[in-house]
Design a protein around this motif. Structure first.
Motif, short mmCIF file in Angstrom:
data_model
loop_
_atom_site.label_atom_id
_atom_site.label_comp_id
_atom_site.label_asym_id
_atom_site.label_seq_id
_atom_site.Cartn_x
_atom_site.Cartn_y
_atom_site.Cartn_z
N ASP A 430 20.95 47.75 48.43
CA ASP A 430 19.78 48.61 48.34
C ASP A 430 19.88 49.54 47.14
N GLY A 431 18.76 49.76 46.48
CA GLY A 431 18.74 50.71 45.37
C GLY A 431 19.55 50.26 44.17
N PRO A 432 20.08 51.21 43.40
CA PRO A 432 20.78 50.85 42.16
C PRO A 432 22.09 50.11 42.38
N SER A 433 22.71 50.22 43.57
CA SER A 433 24.00 49.58 43.76
C SER A 433 23.89 48.06 43.73
N GLY A 434 22.76 47.49 44.15
CA GLY A 434 22.62 46.04 44.11
C GLY A 434 22.72 45.50 42.70
N ALA A 435 21.97 46.12 41.78
CA ALA A 435 22.04 45.69 40.38
C ALA A 435 23.42 45.94 39.79
N PHE A 436 24.04 47.06 40.17
CA PHE A 436 25.38 47.38 39.65
C PHE A 436 26.40 46.33 40.10
N LEU A 437 26.42 46.02 41.39
CA LEU A 437 27.44 45.11 41.92
C LEU A 437 27.23 43.68 41.42
N THR A 438 25.99 43.22 41.40
CA THR A 438 25.75 41.87 40.89
C THR A 438 26.01 41.81 39.39
N GLY A 439 25.63 42.86 38.68
CA GLY A 439 25.90 42.89 37.24
C GLY A 439 27.37 42.87 36.93
N GLU A 440 28.16 43.58 37.74
CA GLU A 440 29.61 43.59 37.54
C GLU A 440 30.20 42.20 37.73
N ALA A 441 29.72 41.46 38.74
CA ALA A 441 30.21 40.10 38.97
C ALA A 441 29.86 39.19 37.79
N ILE A 442 28.64 39.34 37.26
CA ILE A 442 28.23 38.53 36.11
C ILE A 442 29.09 38.86 34.90
N VAL A 443 29.35 40.14 34.68
CA VAL A 443 30.18 40.56 33.53
C VAL A 443 31.57 39.93 33.61
N GLU A 444 32.18 39.95 34.80
CA GLU A 444 33.52 39.36 34.93
C GLU A 444 33.48 37.86 34.70
N ALA A 445 32.43 37.19 35.18
CA ALA A 445 32.31 35.75 34.95
C ALA A 445 32.15 35.45 33.46
N VAL A 446 31.36 36.26 32.77
CA VAL A 446 31.16 36.07 31.32
C VAL A 446 32.49 36.27 30.59
N ARG A 447 33.24 37.30 30.96
CA ARG A 447 34.52 37.53 30.31
C ARG A 447 35.47 36.35 30.50
N PHE A 448 35.50 35.81 31.72
CA PHE A 448 36.35 34.65 31.97
C PHE A 448 35.89 33.45 31.14
N ARG A 449 34.60 33.19 31.14
CA ARG A 449 34.08 32.03 30.40
C ARG A 449 34.40 32.16 28.91
N GLN A 450 34.20 33.34 28.35
CA GLN A 450 34.49 33.52 26.92
C GLN A 450 35.99 33.45 26.65
N ALA A 451 36.80 33.98 27.56
CA ALA A 451 38.25 33.90 27.38
C ALA A 451 38.70 32.44 27.38
N MET A 452 38.14 31.63 28.27
CA MET A 452 38.48 30.20 28.30
C MET A 452 38.08 29.52 26.99
N ALA A 453 36.87 29.83 26.51
CA ALA A 453 36.40 29.20 25.28
C ALA A 453 37.24 29.62 24.07
N ARG A 454 37.60 30.90 24.00
CA ARG A 454 38.42 31.36 22.87
C ARG A 454 39.82 30.78 22.93
N LEU A 455 40.38 30.66 24.12
CA LEU A 455 41.72 30.08 24.24
C LEU A 455 41.70 28.61 23.82
N ALA A 456 40.65 27.89 24.20
CA ALA A 456 40.54 26.49 23.78
C ALA A 456 40.48 26.38 22.26
N GLU A 457 39.75 27.30 21.62
CA GLU A 457 39.68 27.29 20.15
C GLU A 457 41.04 27.57 19.53
N ARG A 458 41.79 28.50 20.09
CA ARG A 458 43.12 28.83 19.57
C ARG A 458 44.08 27.65 19.73
N VAL A 459 43.97 26.94 20.84
CA VAL A 459 44.82 25.76 21.05
C VAL A 459 44.51 24.70 20.00
#
Length: 744
Positions: A430-459
């Motif tokens: 409810d209220g602003p916490s819904g956007a905050f919590l879902t946004g936080e999950a998306i941010v962590e997923a994006v960080r993981f995805r980009q970390a995987m892609a950058r590591l593949a490039e380094r390899v």
């Protein structure tokens, strides 16, 4: 338990100024009232606390501290009604600050006890208002310490104390859980069957938060919610439109009702992932043709069910699906078991069932049902689910009659902590916490995805290493719609990826996703559902010459204490729920890199996975052998044929179930399966789509179903440690498949 008062003022806590001395006295007063002050003079420290500490009960801010404006904005974005006081210095803040703060504090003008009491009073009021209807009532009731004269028989846990093993159970779960395990005989809490009292208030609050006309709490899981909707909407011999990528609970509903399914066929790609049903297949003309071609020809369907999002995170434009199916059905059911959070983040605008209303679809809108497994990706206890309803003029919903169907599936002895968890999961969104919590999950997923892609490039750039690594199924390049600039996914602005849906929509014809027949914007890949790809398959080409089977990787990760959600031939699915942390996903990346090193270094399989695979083989040799069998048997291509050329329906699921319980079925090996009518759903996971449904003919010996099952059986016999999870198939002592069929 001490609750936290965050204080950001100009003075460090070790300062000897008059302000610091007074604030120390305020802090001591708060300690006596069971509050703990976290004091800082640095804006970045205060921001870190706001982002990580959900126990905040109030915030005190000096406006002149650098970063105070950012702190106030962060509080407004995360918390609803959290008390905020300005520690005044006489400077007038901008007008928007008055919308955030509750009042002013003048530390050098009032006594410390008065200030501490004022803060504590505001914090207590906030804590009381924080509790949603049912959870608040349950807490108040638990505090009354009543004797229990009703079920359950453990009487608040007392019965467990009379046995050594019961005492162990009591100590493990604690008295509070057992004291709140109550009977529906408790009038103060209302009735989950009549939807009265605090339980009814909680359901009505959930309807408001989730955008429904009515919401029903379901404590037997989303499977039961699916059965309730279908049992209400369809009757015997009705033709119904069913997404072939449906959960088995939909098949159970067909069995209960005696309806005749007419299947809508989703796309599939070379990775074995199920895509959306293409929009052309949902258009009125295509539906009429499919109904007419059904055996026997089917009449007008009263109901359609679509899986949204899919297990692999593919989300429809639900409003567009409603437009396409509106002419064909008066009732549309979205099975959103994995998608309860969609309403609360702009990433998913229009992509959830309750987005269909008279504004988004003004003409001829069907009645919409959405069933959500709240525990899967919200913070709720297992089996907790919600059923949302938005009726239309075409198919009005009489809720008293609907409740008669609900009662056929609801328990008269629900676990009240489960209901409380649904109430709390609602409040968290409810209220602003819904956007905050879902946004936080998306941010962590994006960080993981980009970390995987950058590591593949380094390899790939390291000449001393073999150039392969694991990937993530996602677009290789993204375009910022505001600037038109296109960049590699690994180097894209993380904020863009976390907020812009265009980065995740499946463009028609794009090779990275491998699906055909799409429209612009029709389907979006949910960033928080991450499919890790193993070498050996391609979204367009399917199985490649060499590769690493994902089941071997999953077994290795399991030995490292990492359990993935789903494993395919060359894919692993991981979910970025609100409980994911950087440490958690960083550990996963480290384990994947260690697997690569073991594979490249020729490490023996029994050193990594004792008791797994043939003795003496290296990890690479075992992977090569298993992948070669997958490639040579063309399991992926055979499965494509299974889902392209659907079996012939002969009996209804209900007729098959009647034969099953009356001894009219038998189990036969694959050699005896040609021409037989199957009596149980045969589902290969992945992709989890039924390949044979009860009442369908298995087809000829050289048909797609038999060819695939024979190839899969051969693979399982050759690699028993990698055996597929095939629901509806039993194995004889030698490991051969047995399938339940109707007796001739």
């Amino acid at each position: 338990m001490h609750r936290t008062i965050l204080t950001l003022i100009t003075e460090p806590s070790d300062s000897d100024t008059a302000l610091a001395g007074q604030m120390h006295r305020v802090s001591a007063g708060l300690e006596e009232l069971q509050f703990r002050m976290r004091w800082t003079h640095r804006g970045e420290d205060a921001m870190a606390v706001v982002g990580s500490d959900a126990s905040l009960a109030a915030v005190l801010v000096s406006w002149e501290v650098p970063g105070a404006d950012g702190l106030l904005r962060a509080v407004a974005e995360r918390f609803q009604r959290l008390p905020v006081f300005l520690v005044s210095s006489g400077e007038d803040p901008p007008l928007w600050v008055y919308e955030v703060v509750q009042g002013y504090l003048y530390p050098l003008e009032d006594t410390p006890d008065f200030i501490a009491g004022r803060i504590a009073h505001a914090a207590e009021r906030y804590a009381e208002q924080l509790l949603p209807p049912f959870f608040g009532a349950l807490r108040r009731l638990e505090n009354h310490h009543h004797y229990s004269w009703h079920t359950p028989a453990h009487a608040g846990g007392v019965a467990f104390l009379k046995s050594p093993v019961g005492r162990a159970f009591f100590d493990f779960f604690g008295e509070r859980l057992l004291r709140t395990d109550l009977s529906i005989s408790v009038p103060e809490l209302g009735s989950p069957l009549d939807h009265t009292g605090p339980i009814g208030d909680a359901e009505r609050n959930a309807a408001r938060v989730f955008g429904a006309d009515r919401t029903f709490f379901v404590v037997n899981g989303n499977s039961t919610a699916n059965r309730v909707v279908a049992h209400h909407a369809i009757a015997r011999d009705d033709a119904v439109l069913v997404d072939r990528n449906c959960h088995k609970s939909i098949q159970h509903a067909l069995t209960i009702t005696g309806a005749r399914p007419v299947y809508l066929v989703p796309e599939r790609n070379g990775l074995g992932l199920a895509g959306p049903v293409p929009p052309a297949a949902l258009a009125a003309g295509a539906v009429r043709e499919r109904l007419a071609a059904h055996s026997p020809p089917a009449g007008d369907p009263p109901y359609a069910v679509i899986t949204n999002s899919t297990y692999d995170g593919l989300c429809y434009d639900a409003v567009r699906v409603g437009e396409l199916l509106a002419e064909s059905v008066p009732r549309l059911h979205f099975d959103e078991a994995w998608f309860a959070y969609a309403r609360f983040n702009p990433m998913y605008a229009r992509r959830y069932g309750m987005a269909l209303d008279d504004r988004t679809l003004p003409a001829g809108r069907p009645t919409v049902f959405a069933t959500q497994s709240s525990h899967k990706l919200l913070a709720a206890l297992s089996q907790s689910a919600m059923l949302h309803v938005r009726p239309s003029e075409r198919a009005p919903v009489d809720y008293e009659r609907f409740n008669e169907t609900y009662l056929m599936h609801a328990s008269t002895s629900p676990l009240y902590p489960m209901i409380a968890s649904l109430d709390v999961a609602t409040a968290m969104m409810d209220g602003p916490s819904g956007a905050f919590l879902t946004g936080e999950a998306i941010v962590e997923a994006v960080r993981f995805r980009q970390a995987m892609a950058r590591l593949a490039e380094r390899v790939r750039a390291d000449p001393g290493r073999p150039d392969w690594f694991f990937g993530a199924w996602q677009p290789p390049r993204v375009t910022d719609p505001r600037t038109g600039r296109t960049t590699d996914f690994a180097e894209a602005d993380p904020e863009l990826l976390a907020t812009e849906p265009a980065c995740w929509t499946l463009e028609p014809g794009a090779s990275w996703h491998g699906f055909d027949g799409l429209e612009d914007g029709y389907c979006l890949l949910d960033p928080i559902k991450v499919t890790i790809t193993c070498p050996g398959a391609d979204a367009v080409e399917g199985t490649l010459e060499s590769g690493i089977p994902a089941r071997i990787v999953a077994a290795y990760l399991g030995r490292r204490g990492i359990v993935v959600e789903k494993t395919g031939d060359h894919t692993l699915l991981v979910l970025f729920s609100m409980g994911i942390t950087k440490g958690k996903w960083g550990t996963l990346i480290d384990a994947l890199f260690d697997f690569k090193n073991a594979y490249d270094g020729g490490v023996r399989l029994d050193a990594l996975l004792p008791g797994f695979g043939p003795p003496g083989a290296s990890l690479r040799e075992f992977c090569d052998a298993a992948h070669g069998t997958l490639r040579d048997s063309d399991l992926g291509g055979l499965l494509d044929r299974v889902f392209t050329d659907l079996p012939e329906p002969v009996l209804t699921p209900a007729e098959c179930h009647a034969a099953l319980i009356r001894g009219g079925t038998e189990r036969v090996p694959l050699d005896e399966l040609p021409g037989r009518v199957v009596a149980a759903t045969v589902v290969v996971t992945p992709p989890g789509i039924p390949m044979l449904m009860p009442g369908e003919a298995a087809g000829p010996a050289d048909g797609p179903a038999l060819a695939y099952l024979r190839a899969l059986e051969s693979f399982d016999l050759a690699f028993p440690d990698l055996a597929a999870d095939v629901h509806g198939v039993r194995r004889d002592p030698g490991g051969r498949y047995l399938v339940e069929v109707v007796r001739r």
